[in-house]
Scaffold this active site. Structure first.
Site, PDB file in Angstrom:
ATOM      1  N   THR A  71      28.885  66.529 -19.709  1.00  0.00           N
ATOM      2  CA  THR A  71      28.110  65.354 -20.103  1.00  0.00           C
ATOM      3  C   THR A  71      28.718  64.604 -21.287  1.00  0.00           C
ATOM      4  O   THR A  71      28.856  63.381 -21.258  1.00  0.00           O
ATOM      5  CB  THR A  71      26.662  65.766 -20.437  1.00  0.00           C
ATOM      6  OG1 THR A  71      26.061  66.296 -19.257  1.00  0.00           O
ATOM      7  CG2 THR A  71      25.848  64.583 -20.928  1.00  0.00           C
ATOM      8  N   ASP A 111      20.523  63.784 -26.418  1.00  0.00           N
ATOM      9  CA  ASP A 111      21.084  63.067 -27.561  1.00  0.00           C
ATOM     10  C   ASP A 111      22.488  62.540 -27.260  1.00  0.00           C
ATOM     11  O   ASP A 111      22.795  61.371 -27.520  1.00  0.00           O
ATOM     12  CB  ASP A 111      21.094  63.948 -28.812  1.00  0.00           C
ATOM     13  CG  ASP A 111      21.519  65.383 -28.542  1.00  0.00           C
ATOM     14  OD1 ASP A 111      22.504  65.593 -27.820  1.00  0.00           O
ATOM     15  OD2 ASP A 111      20.850  66.306 -29.052  1.00  0.00           O
ATOM     16  N   HIS A 120      21.011  71.828 -12.210  1.00  0.00           N
ATOM     17  CA  HIS A 120      21.390  73.146 -12.732  1.00  0.00           C
ATOM     18  C   HIS A 120      20.427  74.234 -12.248  1.00  0.00           C
ATOM     19  O   HIS A 120      20.839  75.332 -11.899  1.00  0.00           O
ATOM     20  CB  HIS A 120      21.383  73.120 -14.261  1.00  0.00           C
ATOM     21  CG  HIS A 120      22.645  72.598 -14.868  1.00  0.00           C
ATOM     22  ND1 HIS A 120      23.858  73.217 -14.711  1.00  0.00           N
ATOM     23  CD2 HIS A 120      22.879  71.499 -15.638  1.00  0.00           C
ATOM     24  CE1 HIS A 120      24.795  72.538 -15.358  1.00  0.00           C
ATOM     25  NE2 HIS A 120      24.224  71.485 -15.927  1.00  0.00           N
TER      26      HIS A 120
END
Length: 562
Positions: free
Chosen positions: A75, A158, A304
């Protein structure tokens, strides 16, 4: 005749001027879907509505051969590479976490202890883009507009909000699972914007978690997925099978507000926040182009947990398709389609669940967590004696305890002074530091499931093209990467026996969708020409009449401008 010639020249000059300069869109919306395999749109095609993914394809441009040109496909690096037009070799985000040799500890890609949380009374906001070394296309937009353009990042994660928005962003907002608020950090602002305070006061996570998650369509219609109860998926129902319906109110009491990230309402909450930011920040309503970086994190959480063939993943995408359709309608109503440019892609794909492949007799398998670190340390102990020779193992990379190894070699050199210049004799075998690295590589290659292994020196000197090792080199940054880099065979991973993960150099992780819509996007165009993920940022830079990001290695997508 002269009049006709004059008119022709005037028309030609006018046409040339239009081609040389085009007024950019009022708003660019970059949508990154976390863990979206290329095939999902086509696998679920018959169940999709007409206003979401299909609208982008039918009314816009579809780059069908878009690839990541580095590993690891995670990511953090994914979002950074999309917006910098570069790879970890240059922008420095080599993974979500990496080993920091200066402090001998793991470091998170956006961690920043020098800032404070804005929007909650905890540490969830101690993040910033300071570990990002290169500028983003959003930074370049801020610079060319003399900081009048607004650039804002939004995501549940974040890193999904911070890295795309760049180093010069007005703001980045992400979800705090403890307070249920969207938060930011003092890197961007000193206090919480009034509109965000009002948004958080709605307590939308609590409201959404009163829902029961059932399938959007009758469950028997989910023929593109495996049965609801199958051995290849995990469950958010702690200790219970992962089957519909899910009682979210009950799960909320057991797991807290963070459970929303594993439900379709994680996407809904993200869209709500995006709409609020556009409205309250008046994005796209001035003479300067604004940029909203929007990342949908929920598909990654669900992927996931459940894997690529689960009903849960399919339902997430069917609902996201509907969500996107409503969001596009919102953009069209607020600003007009001709004034908004949207691109949609993914930060990485996702692998098939290895246990599924193994049951079908395909090549696949698992490495237990920490197995490689412990095994390499044991291997080195045979040569160097008992010790902590491996500091860390992360991202399929071995971080050696260089000082301890070199000290051991120097100690033995003093014992065997004069026998061999820069070499030491251990167990009657002559070794130096590079040879030790090579022995580790040879040892790793003897393991089932390991396709290749490289020393960091090999990767630095590697200069071949069109090889999977090139992707490893593009993801290698010496200050943050390991000493030994391992390449697993296709289908192999370090993970649970259920669900899935990503990170490899194989097509299931590197091949992702890329769709364009709005503004002057070619209508209904599909291209099979190869596009690297690093080509998105320079394409946007041309559209915005901005300089390329500082470490950009990509090229503009020519098909967009034809």
């Amino acid at each position: 005749m002269r009049i006709l010639l004059f008119l022709f020249l005037l028309f030609s000059i006018s046409l040339f001027s239009q081609q040389a300069y085009q007024k950019p869109p009022k708003l660019v919306v970059g949508i990154v879907i976390d863990q979206m395999r290329y095939e999902y749109i086509y696998r679920y095609w018959d169940k999709l509505g007409s206003n979401g993914f299909k609208r982008l394809i039918n009314e816009g441009m579809n780059c069908r051969n878009t690839r990541y040109n580095y590993v690891p496909t995670y990511t953090g690096p994914g979002h950074a590479s999309i917006y910098t037009g570069s790879t970890p070799m240059h922008h420095g985000i080599v993974a979500n976490d990496w080993f920091n040799r200066q402090g001998n500890k793991m470091i998170y890609c956006t961690s920043d202890t020098s800032v404070k949380t804005i929007g909650a009374q905890n540490n969830s906001g101690k993040h910033s883009p300071r570990n990002l070394l290169a500028t983003t296309v959003t930074d370049q937009l801020r610079l060319i507009s003399n900081f009048n353009s607004k650039c804002i990042g939004i995501a549940l994660k974040d890193r999904g909000a911070i890295l795309p928005a760049g180093q010069l962003a007005n703001a980045a907002y992400w979800f705090d699972a403890v307070s249920g608020n969207f938060v930011s950090s003092s890197y961007y602002m000193d206090s919480t914007p009034s509109w965000l305070i009002q948004f958080n006061k709605q307590e939308l996570p609590k409201k959404y978690l009163q829902n029961t998650w059932n399938t959007l369509l009758p469950i028997e219609q989910y023929t593109e997925s495996f049965p609801d109860a199958n051995p290849y998926e995990g469950s958010i129902n702690a200790g219970s099978p992962g089957v519909f319906p899910y009682d979210l109110a009950y799960l909320h009491t057991k797991a807290g507000l963070g459970i929303i990230r594993y439900t379709p309402w994680g996407n809904t909450l993200t869209t709500d926040m995006a709409k609020a930011a556009i409205k309250e920040e008046k994005m796209g309503q001035t003479s300067y182009t604004d940029f909203l970086c929007l990342s949908y994190s929920t598909p990654d959480y669900v992927g996931h947990m459940y894997g690529a063939h689960s009903v849960e993943v399919q339902d997430i995408y069917l609902r996201l398709d509907k969500e996107l359709g409503e969001f596009f309608a919102f953009l069209e109503k607020e600003l007009g389609k001709e004034n908004v440019l949207v691109f949609l892609t993914a930060d990485h794909g996702g692998a098939e669940t290895p246990s599924l492949l193994m049951d079908k007799k395909a090549n696949a398998g698992y490495f237990p967590y920490q197995f490689i670190k412990d095994t390499v340390n044991t291997f080195l102990s045979k040569w160097l004696g008992s010790g902590n020779w491996v500091f860390a193992y992360e991202n399929q990379q071995v971080y050696l305890n260089r000082e301890a190894i070199e000290q051991k070699l120097n100690t033995n050199n003093s014992l065997y002074n004069g026998l061999s210049g820069n070499k030491t004799f251990i167990n009657n075998t002559s070794l130096d530091y590079e040879e030790i690295n090579q022995r580790i590589v040879d040892f790793l290659l003897s393991m089932k499931g390991v396709a290749n292994a490289y020393t960091s020196k090999e990767i630095e000197l590697y200069n071949h093209e069109n090889n999977l090792a090139t992707l490893i080199k593009n993801g290698f940054y010496k200050k943050r990467s390991g000493d030994i880099i391992i390449q697993f065979e296709p289908g192999w991973m370090e993970y649970n026996q259920y669900g899935t993960t990503h990170g490899s150099e194989y097509s299931y992780d590197t091949h992702v969708p890329l769709l364009w819509w709005g503004w002057k996007t070619p209508k209904g165009k599909a291209s099979v020409n190869k596009v690297n993920i690093t080509d998105i940022a320079p394409t946007l830079s041309l559209i915005l009449n901005a300089s390329f990001p500082s470490a950009c290695v990509g090229n503009p997508i020519e098909d967009f401008f034809k």
